[in-house]
Enzyme design. Structure first.
Site, PDB file in Angstrom:
ATOM      1  CE1 TYR A  32      -4.034   2.018   0.335  1.00  0.00           C
ATOM      2  CE2 TYR A  32      -2.545   3.455   1.559  1.00  0.00           C
ATOM      3  CZ  TYR A  32      -3.738   3.259   0.887  1.00  0.00           C
ATOM      4  OH  TYR A  32      -4.625   4.287   0.745  1.00  0.00           O
ATOM      5  CG  PHE A  49      -6.498  18.683 -24.084  1.00  0.00           C
ATOM      6  CD1 PHE A  49      -6.607  18.231 -25.392  1.00  0.00           C
ATOM      7  CD2 PHE A  49      -6.835  17.816 -23.062  1.00  0.00           C
ATOM      8  CE1 PHE A  49      -7.030  16.934 -25.668  1.00  0.00           C
ATOM      9  CE2 PHE A  49      -7.253  16.522 -23.330  1.00  0.00           C
ATOM     10  CZ  PHE A  49      -7.350  16.082 -24.640  1.00  0.00           C
ATOM     11  CB  THR A  50     -11.337  18.332 -23.838  1.00  0.00           C
ATOM     12  OG1 THR A  50     -10.407  17.250 -23.793  1.00  0.00           O
ATOM     13  CG2 THR A  50     -11.714  18.608 -25.291  1.00  0.00           C
ATOM     14  NE  ARG A  58     -10.843  15.988 -29.791  1.00  0.00           N
ATOM     15  CZ  ARG A  58     -10.785  15.665 -28.502  1.00  0.00           C
ATOM     16  NH1 ARG A  58      -9.645  15.370 -27.917  1.00  0.00           N
ATOM     17  NH2 ARG A  58     -11.865  15.640 -27.757  1.00  0.00           N
ATOM     18  CG  ASP A 108      -0.505  18.656 -21.321  1.00  0.00           C
ATOM     19  OD1 ASP A 108       0.113  17.569 -21.259  1.00  0.00           O
ATOM     20  OD2 ASP A 108      -1.724  18.726 -21.562  1.00  0.00           O
ATOM     21  CE  LYS A 155      -3.276  11.183 -24.143  1.00  0.00           C
ATOM     22  NZ  LYS A 155      -4.081  11.117 -22.915  1.00  0.00           N
ATOM     23  CG  PHE A 158     -15.627  15.303 -26.380  1.00  0.00           C
ATOM     24  CD1 PHE A 158     -15.418  16.401 -25.566  1.00  0.00           C
ATOM     25  CD2 PHE A 158     -14.779  14.216 -26.253  1.00  0.00           C
ATOM     26  CE1 PHE A 158     -14.377  16.414 -24.636  1.00  0.00           C
ATOM     27  CE2 PHE A 158     -13.740  14.221 -25.334  1.00  0.00           C
ATOM     28  CZ  PHE A 158     -13.544  15.329 -24.520  1.00  0.00           C
TER      29      PHE A 158
HETATM   30  N1  PM9 Z   1      -5.891  13.109 -24.476  1.00  0.00           N
HETATM   31  C1  PM9 Z   1      -6.682  12.132 -26.463  1.00  0.00           C
HETATM   32  O1  PM9 Z   1      -7.324  11.260 -27.032  1.00  0.00           O
HETATM   33  C2  PM9 Z   1      -7.542  11.288 -24.218  1.00  0.00           C
HETATM   34  C3  PM9 Z   1      -8.989  11.420 -24.357  1.00  0.00           C
HETATM   35  S1  PM9 Z   1      -9.708  12.898 -24.990  1.00  0.00           S
HETATM   36  C4  PM9 Z   1      -9.986  13.846 -23.572  1.00  0.00           C
HETATM   37  O2  PM9 Z   1      -5.992  12.971 -27.080  1.00  0.00           O
HETATM   38  C5  PM9 Z   1      -3.367  16.318 -23.367  1.00  0.00           C
HETATM   39  C6  PM9 Z   1      -2.595  17.139 -24.342  1.00  0.00           C
HETATM   40  C7  PM9 Z   1      -4.083  15.220 -23.784  1.00  0.00           C
HETATM   41  C8  PM9 Z   1      -4.837  14.461 -22.823  1.00  0.00           C
HETATM   42  C9  PM9 Z   1      -5.650  13.380 -23.210  1.00  0.00           C
HETATM   43  C10 PM9 Z   1      -4.774  14.863 -21.464  1.00  0.00           C
HETATM   44  C11 PM9 Z   1      -5.536  14.115 -20.414  1.00  0.00           C
HETATM   45  C12 PM9 Z   1      -4.055  15.967 -21.120  1.00  0.00           C
HETATM   46  N2  PM9 Z   1      -3.361  16.678 -22.071  1.00  0.00           N
HETATM   47  O3  PM9 Z   1      -6.554  11.171 -20.827  1.00  0.00           O
HETATM   48  O4  PM9 Z   1      -6.533  12.028 -18.517  1.00  0.00           O
HETATM   49  O5  PM9 Z   1      -4.070  14.886 -25.068  1.00  0.00           O
HETATM   50  O6  PM9 Z   1      -4.633  10.654 -19.304  1.00  0.00           O
HETATM   51  O7  PM9 Z   1      -4.902  12.924 -20.164  1.00  0.00           O
HETATM   52  C13 PM9 Z   1      -6.682  12.207 -25.020  1.00  0.00           C
HETATM   53  P1  PM9 Z   1      -5.714  11.617 -19.682  1.00  0.00           P
END
Ligand code: PM9
Length: 439
Positions: free
Chosen positions: A54, A106-107, A364, A197, A240, A431
């Site tokens: 843990y 970013f979303t 997008r 980021d 990523k 979305f």
């Molecule tokens: N990006 C993408 O498909 C995941 C789902 S869409 C909301 O591109 C950036 C630049 C991203 C991103 C996720 C996140 C969030 C932050 N910054 O999905 O929570 O492209 O691990 O990361 C998506 P998490």
């Protein structure tokens, strides 16, 4: 593989939203590069070495060491994925009424900033909003826009600037080292933090090596370190660049700020030495970080994206130029120019591509941009795009050939593609779960 009749049924069931399709019903899945990577033999071996204690898992220390070595942030707070880090960062730095600039929204990042009470301001260069501009660093911050905002609202209302490397919604476009240096200098002089980021910062580093004067002989690993050295902290989605299926982190320099973040991570994610991850997941991410900066890997990864993009360019398909790091972005507004923005051309194009061939892509454009929280009106960003996102180490060039043929076919038959309207519209990050019908 599915038949056309199957896909008509599946698309209607999914309300014309590719997020709502079952993956079993998808032939080639280019929805996202997030968590869809194939892990290496070394990463899988690492999964077998999970220390599922843990507290104080050995794998946490391996991850901390990898982040310090390759990204250079001394303080590491693991999170289940990128948005977990965004949530904590927004909560510790933003006061209601603050303003947060960034090189395009970013979303999830903007949603957390808004939920914490801030207003987001786009300070990216104008070229980023023009799909045809060939600017080599479309992710650059427009310093004049940034400075104008700080003059208008006062530096004390701007806790930090978010700098994305690369910029996802601009088309996977990089920021230059010179620009980030200038942003950091200005920010430091005004007491504003720089938050990177770093989700696709390795891919950004590769573009710097290829395009920025004087950087050709510098390794991607060294450039990544130089990028991070200019930031006070970073949020990271390991799903990523770091070649894993789950995981993220918040990296900081200031130990007092890190203490605050640790106080919140235990509330929202899990103890500060696992942050919602299993020990084995942290181990896989630590190993993936090292693999991600290998020159041969990153060249072939971005090379595959460009292979697909070049095929589409050669066929005259309008795509965002120059080609980006993680995806090829179709210019849906240009392709479906018979549809008004109110009928969501990018959503309609993503649906049409699935119908044609079972290839899944992602909207997008205006659907992703959501509504203005003040006015409730739809936001219409300049870019109305469909993203063909390439998972890492998953598909072959033959798959890319099928995708290119499918896109070309849809473009040839574009006159028959109809617009869409909402039948269900969620309030936040609409979305993901929205449903549509044809107009
Ligand atoms: N990006 C993408 O498909 C995941 C789902 S869409 C909301 O591109 C950036 C630049 C991203 C991103 C996720 C996140 C969030 C932050 N910054 O999905 O929570 O492209 O691990 O990361 C998506 P998490």
């Amino acid at each position: 593989m599915t038949t056309h009749a199957d896909r008509v049924a599946y698309l209607h069931e999914a309300g014309f939203n590719t997020f709502l399709l079952r993956s079993e019903d998808v032939y080639i899945d280019l929805l996202t590069d997030s968590g869809t990577n194939a892990m290496s033999d070394r990463q899988w071996a690492g999964m077998m070495m999970g220390d599922e204690a843990y507290a104080g898992s050995r794998n946490f220390y391996a991850l901390e060491e990898a982040v310090r070595t390759y990204y250079g942030f001394p303080e590491l707070i693991p999170t289940h994925q990128g948005r977990g880090a965004e949530n904590i960062l927004s909560k510790i730095l933003i006061k209601p009424g603050d303003h947060v600039p960034g090189n395009m929204y970013f979303t999830t990042t903007r949603a957390h900033q808004e939920l914490a009470g801030a207003t987001f301001h786009d300070v990216i260069i104008d070229d980023a909003h023009d799909p045809a501009s060939n600017h080599p660093f479309k992710g650059d911050v427009d310093l004049a826009k940034f400075e104008a905002l700080v003059r208008e609202v006062g530096a004390d209302r701007v806790p930090y600037i978010t700098v994305s490397a690369t910029v996802n919604l601009a088309g996977g476009q990089p920021i230059s080292l010179a620009n980030l240096r200038a942003v950091a200098e200005y920010s430091r002089a005004h007491g504003i933090k720089v938050i990177l980021d770093a989700t696709r910062a390795v891919e950004n580093a590769w573009f710097i090596q290829q395009r920025e004067p004087g950087m050709a002989g510098v390794t991607v690993a060294e450039i990544l370190k130089q990028l991070c050295a200019l930031a006070d902290g970073a949020t990271m989605s390991g799903k990523k660049d770091s070649l894993v299926n789950i995981g993220g982190w918040l990296g900081l320099r200031d130990p007092r700020l890190a203490e605050k973040a640790r106080g919140l991570v235990v509330l929202y994610e899990g103890l500060h030495t696992y942050g919602g991850l299993a020990g084995r997941d942290m181990e896989a991410m630590a190993i993936g970080i090292g693999e991600s900066v290998q020159e041969d890997y990153i060249r072939s990864r971005i090379g595959q994206v460009h292979y697909l993009g070049q095929k589409l360019i050669d066929a005259g398909v309008p795509v965002v130029r120059p080609l980006g790091g993680h995806a090829v972005f179709l210019d849906a507004a240009a392709i479906l120019d018979h549809l008004p923005r109110e009928e969501f051309p990018a959503q309609a194009l993503a649906a049409a591509l699935y119908l044609e061939s079972g290839v899944r892509s992602m909207e997008r454009g205006a659907v992703s941009a959501g509504r203005d929280p003040e006015t409730g009106e739809n936001r219409y960003p300049a870019l109305e795009l469909v993203r063909l996102t390439i998972p890492r180490r998953v598909y072959t060039q033959a798959h890319m050939d099928v995708v290119a043929e499918s896109v070309i076919e849809v473009v040839e038959q574009r006159a028959g593609v109809r617009g869409l309207r909402f039948t269900y519209e969620p309030e936040l990050l609409r979305f993901f779960q929205a449903r549509f019908e044809e107009t």
